[in-house]
Design a protein around this motif. Structure first.
Motif, mmCIF file in Angstrom:
data_model
loop_
_atom_site.group_PDB
_atom_site.id
_atom_site.type_symbol
_atom_site.label_atom_id
_atom_site.label_comp_id
_atom_site.label_asym_id
_atom_site.label_seq_id
_atom_site.Cartn_x
_atom_site.Cartn_y
_atom_site.Cartn_z
ATOM 1 N N PHE A 204 0.871 -1.175 0.000
ATOM 2 C CA PHE A 204 0.000 0.000 0.000
ATOM 3 C C PHE A 204 0.907 1.224 0.000
ATOM 4 C CE2 PHE A 204 -1.889 3.693 1.848
ATOM 5 C CZ PHE A 204 -3.205 3.697 1.422
ATOM 6 N N ILE A 216 0.058 2.735 -8.649
ATOM 7 C CA ILE A 216 -0.385 1.385 -9.015
ATOM 8 C C ILE A 216 0.480 0.840 -10.148
ATOM 9 C CG2 ILE A 216 -2.249 0.056 -10.087
ATOM 10 C CD1 ILE A 216 -2.789 0.526 -7.177
ATOM 11 N N ASN A 221 -0.209 -2.782 -4.751
ATOM 12 C CA ASN A 221 -1.508 -3.467 -4.778
ATOM 13 C C ASN A 221 -2.645 -2.487 -4.518
ATOM 14 O OD1 ASN A 221 0.661 -5.363 -3.760
ATOM 15 N ND2 ASN A 221 -0.947 -6.861 -4.158
ATOM 16 N N TYR A 222 -2.410 -1.575 -3.576
ATOM 17 C CA TYR A 222 -3.389 -0.556 -3.204
ATOM 18 C C TYR A 222 -2.687 0.784 -3.104
ATOM 19 C CZ TYR A 222 -6.794 -4.170 -2.211
ATOM 20 O OH TYR A 222 -7.663 -5.220 -2.344
ATOM 21 N N SER A 224 -3.516 5.440 -2.934
ATOM 22 C CA SER A 224 -4.398 6.600 -2.910
ATOM 23 C C SER A 224 -3.850 7.597 -3.952
ATOM 24 C CB SER A 224 -4.382 7.233 -1.507
ATOM 25 O OG SER A 224 -3.042 7.591 -1.152
ATOM 26 N N VAL A 239 -6.860 -1.094 5.316
ATOM 27 C CA VAL A 239 -6.629 -1.759 4.028
ATOM 28 C C VAL A 239 -5.790 -3.017 4.216
ATOM 29 C CG1 VAL A 239 -5.495 -1.569 1.780
ATOM 30 C CG2 VAL A 239 -6.879 0.322 2.633
ATOM 31 N N VAL A 254 -11.643 -6.044 -3.879
ATOM 32 C CA VAL A 254 -11.240 -4.651 -3.682
ATOM 33 C C VAL A 254 -12.299 -3.876 -2.906
ATOM 34 C CG1 VAL A 254 -10.620 -2.487 -4.814
ATOM 35 C CG2 VAL A 254 -9.806 -4.650 -5.750
ATOM 36 N N VAL A 258 -11.978 -1.576 0.513
ATOM 37 C CA VAL A 258 -12.221 -0.136 0.491
ATOM 38 C C VAL A 258 -13.344 0.266 1.442
ATOM 39 C CG1 VAL A 258 -13.044 1.745 -0.985
ATOM 40 C CG2 VAL A 258 -11.293 0.170 -1.822
ATOM 41 N N GLU A 265 -14.085 4.589 -1.594
ATOM 42 C CA GLU A 265 -13.494 4.354 -2.903
ATOM 43 C C GLU A 265 -12.972 5.614 -3.590
ATOM 44 O OE1 GLU A 265 -17.765 5.374 -3.722
ATOM 45 O OE2 GLU A 265 -16.655 4.251 -2.217
ATOM 46 N N ILE A 268 -9.281 5.531 -1.912
ATOM 47 C CA ILE A 268 -8.469 4.310 -1.930
ATOM 48 C C ILE A 268 -8.902 3.415 -3.078
ATOM 49 C CG2 ILE A 268 -7.713 2.273 -0.634
ATOM 50 C CD1 ILE A 268 -6.896 4.750 0.806
ATOM 51 N N GLY A 270 -7.370 -0.211 -5.738
ATOM 52 C CA GLY A 270 -6.330 -1.219 -5.877
ATOM 53 C C GLY A 270 -6.750 -2.374 -6.751
#
Length: 287
Positions: A204, A216, A221-222, A224, A239, A254, A258, A265, A268, A270
């Motif tokens: 993250f 990303i 993987n995740y 903002s 997360v 996902v 979130v 969403e 965040i 991913g």
């Protein structure tokens, strides 16, 4: 009014919408501030700032604590259902009385804000997620991430701190128009040099208004923030906590991740990721 480091302030020009903590006073035209609960960094002239009213702050924190508690209870509700399923499978449909143990995914959390890091570590422990935390300036992340991965050998890596999109510095797609996004991107790329597989090292990365797509693409993987909104200081914990406590036999949807955050969403996003928790038996207590 005489400002000092650590004071809580609001910006008059923004309608006093966000509470900031004074981080650095360069001069009367440049006060560096970070969000008290949001992972946002900003600057403002001295004359644009007012100290937060104690009574108003008390009311705000009460509402904030209630919201955080609601998200925490939602997380526990989901986890209780997961744990029931794990208990059913581990005991052969409750036919066996054998006790079992769990090994959650281990987290390495590197944060640009030492106060936020302390709050996050407290929440990890409440959730039962094993974690090692380190404070590191965002600009130093790319350099220190590889050595910390070698030292801790985590299953999950969290890279966060403060960020902001700066209007007038470039377009939304330009990583140089963000205060710290390029450091998160470089740090993720360096981490992927160590472990390229998304399910062997879950990452993250990002903070308020960060360049989601680029982070990303770098291998997180995740990340903002899909719509460049602010995210809460504790969002990264929820997360990766979901992934740490989900069986490695299951994919983590996902949306399920979130919805267990304070931001949702808009802040965040991913990709599908496998859980990391493993169950073993029999449980043998240490003497």
């Amino acid at each position: 009014m005489e400002l000092k480091i650590g004071d809580l302030v609001e910006r008059i020009s923004y309608g006093r919408d966000i509470v900031f903590r004074v981080k650095e006073i360069k001069d009367r035209n440049m006060i560096i501030m970070v969000g008290e609960e949001l992972r946002l960094i900003a600057d403002a002239p001295y004359d644009d700032l007012v100290l937060v009213d104690a009574r108003a702050w008390s009311l705000y924190t009460a509402e904030s604590e209630q919201k955080k508690n609601d998200v925490y209870q939602l997380f526990l509700q989901d986890y209780d259902l997961t744990r029931e399923k794990q208990a059913y499978e581990a005991t052969g449909g409750y036919r066996s009385q054998v006790s079992y143990f769990q090994i959650p995914g281990r987290v390495l959390h590197i944060d640009g804000d030492p106060i936020y890091l302390k709050k996050c570590i407290h929440l990890y422990k409440k959730l039962g997620v094993p974690v090692q935390g380190y404070h590191c300036k965002e600009s130093d992340l790319p350099e220190h991430v590889p050595e910390l991965i070698d030292y801790v050998k985590p299953d999950i890596l969290v890279l966060t701190g403060h960020d902001a999109f700066m209007n007038g510095k470039g377009s939304v797609s330009d990583v140089h128009a963000y205060r710290n996004s390029r450091y998160f991107i470089d740090a993720v790329q360096n981490a992927r040099q160590k472990q390229p597989h998304l399910d062997q090292l879950v990452i993250f990365a990002g903070a308020c208004q960060s360049h989601f797509e680029a982070i990303i693409h770098a291998g997180a993987n995740y990340a903002s923030s899909p719509t460049r909104v602010n995210i809460h200081a504790l969002d990264p914990v929820y997360v990766v906590g979901k992934i740490s406590l989900t069986s490695f036999m299951e994919r983590v949807n996902v949306w399920d991740v979130v919805r267990n955050t304070l931001t949702g969403e808009k802040g965040i996003g991913g990709v599908e990721t496998k859980g990391l928790l493993r169950i073993g038996l029999p449980y043998q207590p240490l003497d």
